[in-house]
Design an enzyme around this catalytic site. Structure first.
Site, PDB file in Angstrom:
ATOM      1  N   SER A 175      38.829  31.933  41.745  1.00  0.00           N
ATOM      2  CA  SER A 175      39.373  30.500  41.805  1.00  0.00           C
ATOM      3  C   SER A 175      38.752  29.759  42.843  1.00  0.00           C
ATOM      4  CB  SER A 175      40.782  30.680  41.853  1.00  0.00           C
ATOM      5  OG  SER A 175      41.336  29.454  42.282  1.00  0.00           O
TER       6      SER A 175
ATOM      7  N   TYR B  62      47.900  33.170  47.234  1.00  0.00           N
ATOM      8  CA  TYR B  62      47.001  33.365  45.956  1.00  0.00           C
ATOM      9  C   TYR B  62      45.686  33.242  46.208  1.00  0.00           C
ATOM     10  CZ  TYR B  62      44.702  31.498  41.810  1.00  0.00           C
ATOM     11  OH  TYR B  62      43.863  31.360  40.808  1.00  0.00           O
TER      12      TYR B  62
ATOM     13  N   LYS C 236      42.332  36.257  45.638  1.00  0.00           N
ATOM     14  CA  LYS C 236      41.401  36.196  44.923  1.00  0.00           C
ATOM     15  C   LYS C 236      40.097  36.292  45.713  1.00  0.00           C
ATOM     16  CE  LYS C 236      42.894  34.983  41.109  1.00  0.00           C
ATOM     17  NZ  LYS C 236      42.697  35.974  39.839  1.00  0.00           N
TER      18      LYS C 236
HETATM   19  C1  UD1 Z   1      46.054  24.118  41.816  1.00  0.00           C
HETATM   20  C2  UD1 Z   1      45.672  25.136  42.970  1.00  0.00           C
HETATM   21  C3  UD1 Z   1      44.490  25.636  42.577  1.00  0.00           C
HETATM   22  C4  UD1 Z   1      44.345  26.448  41.639  1.00  0.00           C
HETATM   23  C5  UD1 Z   1      44.591  25.436  40.339  1.00  0.00           C
HETATM   24  C6  UD1 Z   1      44.450  26.051  38.999  1.00  0.00           C
HETATM   25  C7  UD1 Z   1      47.039  24.053  44.852  1.00  0.00           C
HETATM   26  C8  UD1 Z   1      46.663  23.179  46.116  1.00  0.00           C
HETATM   27  N1  UD1 Z   1      45.849  24.229  43.974  1.00  0.00           N
HETATM   28  O1  UD1 Z   1      45.002  23.240  42.040  1.00  0.00           O
HETATM   29  O2  UD1 Z   1      44.337  26.543  43.715  1.00  0.00           O
HETATM   30  O3  UD1 Z   1      43.204  27.214  41.226  1.00  0.00           O
HETATM   31  O4  UD1 Z   1      45.931  24.856  40.548  1.00  0.00           O
HETATM   32  O5  UD1 Z   1      45.664  26.864  38.875  1.00  0.00           O
HETATM   33  O6  UD1 Z   1      48.019  24.351  44.516  1.00  0.00           O
HETATM   34  N2  UD1 Z   1      49.874  16.381  40.387  1.00  0.00           N
HETATM   35  C9  UD1 Z   1      50.869  15.521  40.375  1.00  0.00           C
HETATM   36  N3  UD1 Z   1      51.881  15.711  39.904  1.00  0.00           N
HETATM   37  C10 UD1 Z   1      52.412  16.780  39.395  1.00  0.00           C
HETATM   38  C11 UD1 Z   1      51.231  18.021  39.429  1.00  0.00           C
HETATM   39  C12 UD1 Z   1      50.165  17.456  39.945  1.00  0.00           C
HETATM   40  O7  UD1 Z   1      50.243  14.298  40.964  1.00  0.00           O
HETATM   41  O8  UD1 Z   1      53.301  16.957  38.884  1.00  0.00           O
HETATM   42  C13 UD1 Z   1      48.657  16.292  41.114  1.00  0.00           C
HETATM   43  C14 UD1 Z   1      48.253  17.181  42.300  1.00  0.00           C
HETATM   44  O9  UD1 Z   1      48.632  16.623  43.543  1.00  0.00           O
HETATM   45  C15 UD1 Z   1      46.680  17.294  42.220  1.00  0.00           C
HETATM   46  C16 UD1 Z   1      46.411  17.063  40.884  1.00  0.00           C
HETATM   47  O10 UD1 Z   1      47.306  16.431  40.200  1.00  0.00           O
HETATM   48  O11 UD1 Z   1      46.162  16.157  43.076  1.00  0.00           O
HETATM   49  C17 UD1 Z   1      46.151  18.204  40.030  1.00  0.00           C
HETATM   50  O12 UD1 Z   1      46.991  19.244  40.606  1.00  0.00           O
HETATM   51  P1  UD1 Z   1      47.271  20.725  39.826  1.00  0.00           P
HETATM   52  O13 UD1 Z   1      46.897  20.693  38.331  1.00  0.00           O
HETATM   53  O14 UD1 Z   1      48.671  21.323  40.338  1.00  0.00           O
HETATM   54  O15 UD1 Z   1      46.023  21.539  40.396  1.00  0.00           O
HETATM   55  P2  UD1 Z   1      45.453  21.534  41.979  1.00  0.00           P
HETATM   56  O16 UD1 Z   1      46.546  21.459  42.841  1.00  0.00           O
HETATM   57  O17 UD1 Z   1      43.958  20.945  41.838  1.00  0.00           O
END
Ligand code: UD1
Length: 327
Positions: free
Chosen positions: A116, A140, A144
């Protein structure tokens, strides 16, 4: 060639199985169905229900002329890993060690491992290439990275060659609609957007709109799961051709903001997504973008299915069918 796909009933695993079957590979899926789903299984792949904590079951699955292992059976919820490290230590470390020991016993010499972007931690430069410092922020991500280090040792000591694929944000669904399982309790952005689109959830909370990005929301590198699947197939061919062990990013190099994801979804589905700005989520960097150069150079791989339109359309097709029963 006979490949044991551990975690082959999961979201990414099932897409990988489809790609292998398409290329006439004999596939055995080994999955405990804890997050994987029976609905994701392909009849032409042999299925063994088992856990990687059961070394006897692993031995029975592995010592059957398996040529290579693809491992996608890790736990992957970042927040949960901080609250329940034991669960992550058991599956992502002890389970992986069991797999490697069994491979050594059964003389299986090749493994593709789902790693990841979480191994990098907060970006110190963009786009992030494989030489970027490795400072995982979560337990996590630590599991990895530790596995990548274990893989290096098992290569040196047991001659097991590996490719660790560092996925960025996995999204999208098989365009043919063959994979139907919706991820349960996903905390990731697009599944939540889809649940709001299907009215199973009332609102999408956008975590922060004051980031240093053009629209103030976080930017991520979203990679279509079909592209991830072809990446596994190419990595396997690379090892079959004698390639040496390596860790390789799978991403697009192109960032998409949370707002862009919402707006494009509204365009595709034809109605509004209810959103509200919420506070920042701890640990979220402004921008994460991959350098996918190494994957191109070494594997001859490039993302081909990861346009925002295709990501959202293929995901919406499955949600519409499975959640709304609309065909
Ligand atoms: C997360 C993990 C990453 C992992 C990836 C795939 C973290 C910090 N990182 O990435 O290690 O490899 O998932 O499983 O958790 N968002 C919103 N509202 C929501 C959900 C998400 O605004 O309800 C935003 C988040 O703040 C982020 C973006 O959407 O900016 C993507 O979020 P998410 O899908 O959780 O992925 P990552 O955080 O990038």
């Amino acid at each position: 060639m006979h490949v044991l796909v551990i975690g082959g009933a999961g979201y990414i695993g099932s897409h990988v199985v489809k790609e292998l079957l398409k290329n006439n590979v004999k596939v055995t899926v080994f999955d405990d169905l804890s997050t994987g789903q029976e609905i994701n299984l392909f009849p032409s792949a042999h299925f063994i229900k088992g856990t990687i904590l059961d070394t006897d079951a692993l031995g029975r699955a592995m010592c059957q002329n398996v040529d290579a292992v693809i491992f996608l059976a890790g736990k992957k919820a970042v927040g949960e890993s901080m609250q329940n490290p034991a669960k992550y230590a058991n599956t992502n470390l002890i389970g992986v060690i069991n797999v490697l020991n069994t491979m050594a016993e059964c003389s299986v010499k090749k493994i593709i491992f789902s790693s990841s972007a979480a191994v990098y931690g907060t970006p110190s430069y963009l786009p992030m290439d494989e030489k970027h410092p490795l400072n995982p922020l979560s337990f996590y991500g630590f599991t990895k990275l530790e596995t990548e280090r274990l893989l290096e040792w098992y290569d040196r000591l047991k001659g097991i060659r590996f490719v660790a694929l560092r996925y960025f944000n996995a999204v999208g669904y098989d365009a043919d609609g063959d994979i139907k399982g919706l991820e349960k309790n996903s905390q990731n952005l697009l599944p939540i957007v889809m649940e709001v689109a299907c009215k199973k959830r009332s609102i999408l909370n956008i975590f922060g709109n004051d980031y240093d990005t053009p629209d103030g929301t976080c930017i991520r590198d979203y990679i279509h799961v079909t592209d991830l699947a072809t990446g596994h197939w190419k990595a396997l061919q690379y090892l079959n051709d004698g390639g040496k062990s390596d860790s390789i990013n799978l991403g697009t190099g192109k960032g998409i903001s949370v707002m862009e994801m919402v707006q494009k979804t509204e365009e595709v589905i034809g109605h509004k997504i209810t959103t509200a700005f919420d506070s920042r989520r701890p640990g979220d960097p402004d921008v994460v973008e991959a350098s996918a150069k190494k994957a191109k150079e070494i594997l001859g791989w490039e993302a081909e299915h990861s346009s925002l339109e295709n990501i959202i359309q293929t995901t919406w097709n499955v949600y519409k069918k499975q959640m709304l029963n609309k065909h």
